[in-house]
Motif scaffolding. Structure first.
Motif, PDB file in Angstrom:
ATOM      1  N   PRO A 215      40.535  52.193  22.385  1.00 26.93           N
ATOM      2  CA  PRO A 215      40.323  53.014  23.580  1.00 26.93           C
ATOM      3  C   PRO A 215      41.481  52.939  24.567  1.00 26.93           C
ATOM      4  CG  PRO A 215      38.349  51.759  23.038  1.00 26.93           C
ATOM      5  CD  PRO A 215      39.436  51.217  22.190  1.00 26.93           C
ATOM      6  N   GLN A 216      42.013  51.727  24.792  1.00 27.08           N
ATOM      7  CA  GLN A 216      43.141  51.597  25.710  1.00 27.08           C
ATOM      8  C   GLN A 216      44.384  52.321  25.188  1.00 27.08           C
ATOM      9  OE1 GLN A 216      41.201  49.145  24.715  1.00 27.08           O
ATOM     10  NE2 GLN A 216      40.253  48.315  26.586  1.00 27.08           N
ATOM     11  N   ALA A 217      44.587  52.267  23.891  1.00 26.12           N
ATOM     12  CA  ALA A 217      45.738  52.966  23.303  1.00 26.12           C
ATOM     13  C   ALA A 217      45.597  54.471  23.473  1.00 26.12           C
ATOM     14  CB  ALA A 217      45.868  52.599  21.826  1.00 26.12           C
ATOM     15  N   PHE A 218      44.385  54.985  23.323  1.00 24.74           N
ATOM     16  CA  PHE A 218      44.159  56.423  23.490  1.00 24.74           C
ATOM     17  C   PHE A 218      44.448  56.855  24.927  1.00 24.74           C
ATOM     18  CE2 PHE A 218      41.316  60.017  24.419  1.00 24.74           C
ATOM     19  CZ  PHE A 218      41.771  60.923  23.472  1.00 24.74           C
ATOM     20  N   VAL A 219      43.966  56.071  25.909  1.00 21.98           N
ATOM     21  CA  VAL A 219      44.210  56.387  27.315  1.00 21.98           C
ATOM     22  C   VAL A 219      45.700  56.279  27.629  1.00 21.98           C
ATOM     23  CG1 VAL A 219      43.761  55.672  29.694  1.00 21.98           C
ATOM     24  CG2 VAL A 219      41.898  55.731  28.037  1.00 21.98           C
ATOM     25  N   THR A 220      46.346  55.239  27.089  1.00 18.79           N
ATOM     26  CA  THR A 220      47.787  55.075  27.316  1.00 18.79           C
ATOM     27  C   THR A 220      48.559  56.272  26.771  1.00 18.79           C
ATOM     28  OG1 THR A 220      47.610  52.660  27.231  1.00 18.79           O
ATOM     29  CG2 THR A 220      49.784  53.623  26.804  1.00 18.79           C
ATOM     30  N   LEU A 221      48.205  56.711  25.566  1.00 24.67           N
ATOM     31  CA  LEU A 221      48.894  57.863  24.982  1.00 24.67           C
ATOM     32  C   LEU A 221      48.672  59.117  25.822  1.00 24.67           C
ATOM     33  CD1 LEU A 221      50.481  59.161  22.662  1.00 24.67           C
ATOM     34  CD2 LEU A 221      48.302  59.485  21.455  1.00 24.67           C
ATOM     35  N   GLY A 222      47.430  59.335  26.276  1.00 27.53           N
ATOM     36  CA  GLY A 222      47.150  60.515  27.089  1.00 27.53           C
ATOM     37  C   GLY A 222      47.890  60.500  28.412  1.00 27.53           C
ATOM     38  N   MET A 223      47.915  59.324  29.068  1.00 26.24           N
ATOM     39  CA  MET A 223      48.643  59.210  30.341  1.00 26.24           C
ATOM     40  C   MET A 223      50.136  59.448  30.141  1.00 26.24           C
ATOM     41  SD  MET A 223      46.627  58.528  32.906  1.00 26.24           S
ATOM     42  CE  MET A 223      44.979  57.937  33.286  1.00 26.24           C
ATOM     43  N   SER A 224      50.670  58.963  29.032  1.00 28.73           N
ATOM     44  CA  SER A 224      52.106  59.143  28.756  1.00 28.73           C
ATOM     45  C   SER A 224      52.439  60.617  28.560  1.00 28.73           C
ATOM     46  CB  SER A 224      52.497  58.345  27.499  1.00 28.73           C
ATOM     47  OG  SER A 224      52.195  56.970  27.661  1.00 28.73           O
TER      48      SER A 224
ATOM     49  N   TRP B  98      33.982  55.219  28.767  1.00 28.22           N
ATOM     50  CA  TRP B  98      34.124  54.045  27.916  1.00 28.22           C
ATOM     51  C   TRP B  98      34.121  52.741  28.714  1.00 28.22           C
ATOM     52  CZ3 TRP B  98      38.410  55.807  23.933  1.00 28.22           C
ATOM     53  CH2 TRP B  98      37.823  56.741  23.046  1.00 28.22           C
ATOM     54  N   GLY B  99      34.109  52.839  30.041  1.00 28.00           N
ATOM     55  CA  GLY B  99      34.085  51.639  30.871  1.00 28.00           C
ATOM     56  C   GLY B  99      35.358  50.824  30.802  1.00 28.00           C
ATOM     57  N   ILE B 100      36.485  51.507  30.659  1.00 29.23           N
ATOM     58  CA  ILE B 100      37.770  50.807  30.581  1.00 29.23           C
ATOM     59  C   ILE B 100      38.229  50.468  31.997  1.00 29.23           C
ATOM     60  CG2 ILE B 100      40.158  50.966  29.791  1.00 29.23           C
ATOM     61  CD1 ILE B 100      39.226  53.058  27.775  1.00 29.23           C
ATOM     62  N   GLN B 101      38.692  49.237  32.209  1.00 27.01           N
ATOM     63  CA  GLN B 101      39.161  48.822  33.525  1.00 27.01           C
ATOM     64  C   GLN B 101      40.443  49.557  33.902  1.00 27.01           C
ATOM     65  OE1 GLN B 101      40.141  44.630  33.271  1.00 27.01           O
ATOM     66  NE2 GLN B 101      42.230  45.093  32.688  1.00 27.01           N
ATOM     67  N   ILE B 102      40.733  49.528  35.190  1.00 30.49           N
ATOM     68  CA  ILE B 102      41.981  50.155  35.654  1.00 30.49           C
ATOM     69  C   ILE B 102      43.155  49.414  35.049  1.00 30.49           C
ATOM     70  CG2 ILE B 102      43.451  50.549  37.668  1.00 30.49           C
ATOM     71  CD1 ILE B 102      41.025  51.195  39.255  1.00 30.49           C
ATOM     72  N   MET B 103      44.052  50.170  34.487  1.00 30.60           N
ATOM     73  CA  MET B 103      45.215  49.607  33.808  1.00 30.60           C
ATOM     74  C   MET B 103      46.478  49.878  34.632  1.00 30.60           C
ATOM     75  SD  MET B 103      44.128  51.195  30.117  1.00 30.60           S
ATOM     76  CE  MET B 103      45.648  50.691  29.321  1.00 30.60           C
ATOM     77  N   PHE B 104      47.523  49.145  34.305  1.00 29.02           N
ATOM     78  CA  PHE B 104      48.793  49.360  34.996  1.00 29.02           C
ATOM     79  C   PHE B 104      49.366  50.733  34.701  1.00 29.02           C
ATOM     80  CE2 PHE B 104      53.429  48.869  35.502  1.00 29.02           C
ATOM     81  CZ  PHE B 104      53.462  48.430  36.819  1.00 29.02           C
ATOM     82  N   VAL B 105      48.962  51.301  33.559  1.00 28.92           N
ATOM     83  CA  VAL B 105      49.468  52.619  33.167  1.00 28.92           C
ATOM     84  C   VAL B 105      48.966  53.710  34.107  1.00 28.92           C
ATOM     85  CG1 VAL B 105      47.581  53.305  31.646  1.00 28.92           C
ATOM     86  CG2 VAL B 105      49.915  54.007  31.090  1.00 28.92           C
ATOM     87  N   GLN B 106      48.016  53.343  35.012  1.00 26.86           N
ATOM     88  CA  GLN B 106      47.496  54.324  35.943  1.00 26.86           C
ATOM     89  C   GLN B 106      48.573  54.857  36.908  1.00 26.86           C
ATOM     90  OE1 GLN B 106      43.933  53.986  34.155  1.00 26.86           O
ATOM     91  NE2 GLN B 106      44.316  55.431  35.760  1.00 26.86           N
TER      92      GLN B 106
ATOM     93  N   LEU C  86      39.353  44.439  39.409  1.00 25.30           N
ATOM     94  CA  LEU C  86      39.358  45.299  40.567  1.00 25.30           C
ATOM     95  C   LEU C  86      37.985  45.322  41.231  1.00 25.30           C
ATOM     96  CD1 LEU C  86      40.875  47.274  42.319  1.00 25.30           C
ATOM     97  CD2 LEU C  86      40.123  49.109  40.794  1.00 25.30           C
ATOM     98  N   GLY C  87      36.915  45.310  40.423  1.00 27.53           N
ATOM     99  CA  GLY C  87      35.576  45.264  41.002  1.00 27.53           C
ATOM    100  C   GLY C  87      35.368  43.987  41.801  1.00 27.53           C
ATOM    101  N   HIS C  88      35.819  42.867  41.273  1.00 28.18           N
ATOM    102  CA  HIS C  88      35.707  41.611  42.018  1.00 28.18           C
ATOM    103  C   HIS C  88      36.562  41.649  43.281  1.00 28.18           C
ATOM    104  CE1 HIS C  88      33.246  39.748  38.984  1.00 28.18           C
ATOM    105  NE2 HIS C  88      34.164  39.986  38.020  1.00 28.18           N
ATOM    106  N   LEU C  89      37.705  42.270  43.179  1.00 30.29           N
ATOM    107  CA  LEU C  89      38.589  42.356  44.345  1.00 30.29           C
ATOM    108  C   LEU C  89      37.953  43.172  45.448  1.00 30.29           C
ATOM    109  CD1 LEU C  89      41.354  41.845  45.663  1.00 30.29           C
ATOM    110  CD2 LEU C  89      42.159  43.943  44.536  1.00 30.29           C
ATOM    111  N   LEU C  90      37.343  44.294  45.072  1.00 30.99           N
ATOM    112  CA  LEU C  90      36.754  45.172  46.068  1.00 30.99           C
ATOM    113  C   LEU C  90      35.501  44.580  46.692  1.00 30.99           C
ATOM    114  CD1 LEU C  90      37.159  48.622  44.285  1.00 30.99           C
ATOM    115  CD2 LEU C  90      38.634  47.605  46.025  1.00 30.99           C
ATOM    116  N   THR C  91      34.824  43.692  45.952  1.00 28.76           N
ATOM    117  CA  THR C  91      33.608  43.060  46.495  1.00 28.76           C
ATOM    118  C   THR C  91      33.859  41.661  47.016  1.00 28.76           C
ATOM    119  OG1 THR C  91      33.036  42.287  44.255  1.00 28.76           O
ATOM    120  CG2 THR C  91      32.121  44.428  44.969  1.00 28.76           C
TER     121      THR C  91
END
Length: 416
Positions: free
Chosen positions: A38-47, A74-82, A128-133
């Motif tokens: 899933p992370q690879a798919f999101v990375t490819l799409g963002m690229s 898919w509940g993927i956490q925020i990645m640096f690729v964002q 990030l969820g822990h950071l925000l809370t």
């Protein structure tokens, strides 16, 4: 077949490669993911979205939203690729169409609100969820007088809005440069049009001068040659025992030739102003009398001074009328001239014609003759009328063909 510009795509491919590199690096460095696919798919799409933001900004924006939707499902956490979101925001603001520009601008607050809801309400995105809370962060924000969702939304909008505003600034800068270039091009076109207009006016002026010069030379030379020819023909019938008459005729020929030469010099001396006509209308009448033609001249009304340009027109028109009378008229009948001074100067010349085609013979050749007189008169607001009719002729005991030319020359205030 249209050839793809590979060199032009190099910057876009480089941006996509950088985004993909950071995404793959993050995936290999962190072991907390459930799986790499899933992370690879999101990375490819963002690229791909980052690589398309310059050439196809609307497609890049749509693909970016699709990848964000995949992350949420898919509940993927925020990645640096964002950070590709900022790249796409910059690209859509600078190169996108009007609809893409507004959609990308509205996407910024929408994305911030989605992050807040997903992180705080659903408690996802791990770190990030822990950071925000985090209670310390929440307490610090509240001490500043902000509610926690407002603070997080403001930070998110600032993070995403900065590249979007930067792209907008570059967009307006490009338009300003294009506007300046268009203005300079328009000014150059206007300047070229002025130059072309000036050149066309100069060419028209030169042509007008050439036409006027040709018309003046035609009138002067044509009239003088007609007078000289008439005198030369009359010399054939002189009594050889009367040398004085022959001498007088030859003197008249010489005088006519000398006067013609002077007139031509006057015409050629100044091509920008009407040539002077010393002697006025009386001079041309006297010249015809010297040729041996009988001339009956009458003048009605009070003679008025004419401005130089009108005097030249009247002189040349009368000169051309008398030239036609000499060339095509009968020598045994007088030439009748009438000048009537009223609101306009009316000049009328009548002469008997012997052959039926005399009127046609008097028609213009090469723009001269009757047409030349008409153009002269129309240029100063005058007019010309010619007719042929039957009128009594002296010594004929009946009617005979007569050719009549009438010109009206306007009389304006002023004089020499």
């Amino acid at each position: 077949m249209r050839r793809i510009d590979l060199r032009g795509w190099l910057p876009d491919v480089a941006v996509a490669a950088v985004v993909a590199f950071f995404g793959l690096f993050e995936m290999s460095a962190l072991r907390s993911y459930e799986g790499p696919r899933p992370q690879a798919f999101v990375t490819l799409g963002m690229s791909v979205a980052a690589g398309l933001c310059r050439r196809f900004p609307s497609a890049a924006l749509a693909l970016l939203w699709a990848m964000c939707g995949v992350q949420l499902l898919w509940g993927i956490q925020i990645m640096f690729v964002q950070f590709a979101v900022g790249v796409v925001a910059f690209g859509t603001a600078r190169w996108g169409g009007t609809a893409t520009l507004w959609l990308s601008g509205l996407s910024i607050p929408a994305a911030a609100m989605i992050v807040i809801v997903d992180a705080q309400v659903l408690g996802r995105f791990n770190g990030l969820g822990h950071l925000l809370t985090n209670p310390i962060l929440v307490r610090g924000v509240r001490e500043l007088g902000f509610t926690f969702p407002v603070a997080v939304a403001s930070i998110g909008m600032l993070t995403l809005g900065t590249p979007w505003l930067a792209g907008l600034a570059f967009r307006f800068g490009d338009r300003a440069r294009e506007s300046r270039a268009s203005q300079m091009a328009a000014e150059e076109v206007a300047a070229q049009a002025v130059r072309d207009s000036t050149q066309a006016q100069e060419i028209a002026r030169l042509r007008d001068e050439q036409t006027r010069l040709a018309r003046d030379v035609h009138d002067v030379v044509g009239h003088s040659l007609a007078v000289i020819l008439a005198q030369a023909e009359s010399a054939q019938y002189l009594d050889a025992a009367d040398p004085q008459a022959l001498k007088s005729t030859m003197a008249n020929i010489a005088t006519a030739a000398r006067s013609s030469l002077q007139d031509v010099r006057h015409v050629l001396s100044d091509t920008t102003q009407p040539a002077a006509v010393p002697g006025g209308l009386d001079k041309v009448v006297d010249g015809v009398r010297m040729s041996g033609h009988e001339v009956v001249s009458t003048e009605i009304g009070t003679r008025r001074p004419l401005p130089p340009e009108l005097e030249v027109v009247a002189f040349r028109v009368l000169q051309e009328m008398l030239t036609n009378a000499i060339k095509h008229g009968r020598r045994d009948q007088p030439v009748l001239i009438e000048r009537r001074w009223e609101d306009e100067l009316r000049i009328e010349v009548r002469n008997a014609i012997g052959e039926p085609d005399a009127l046609d013979a008097a028609q213009p050749i090469g723009g001269q003759g009757l047409e030349g007189m008409r153009r002269r008169l129309e240029s100063v607001g005058g007019r010309l009328h010619v007719r042929r009719g039957q009128e009594p002729q002296r010594g004929q005991g009946g009617l005979g063909p007569m050719f009549t030319a009438t010109a009206w020359v306007p009389v304006r205030a002023g004089g020499r």
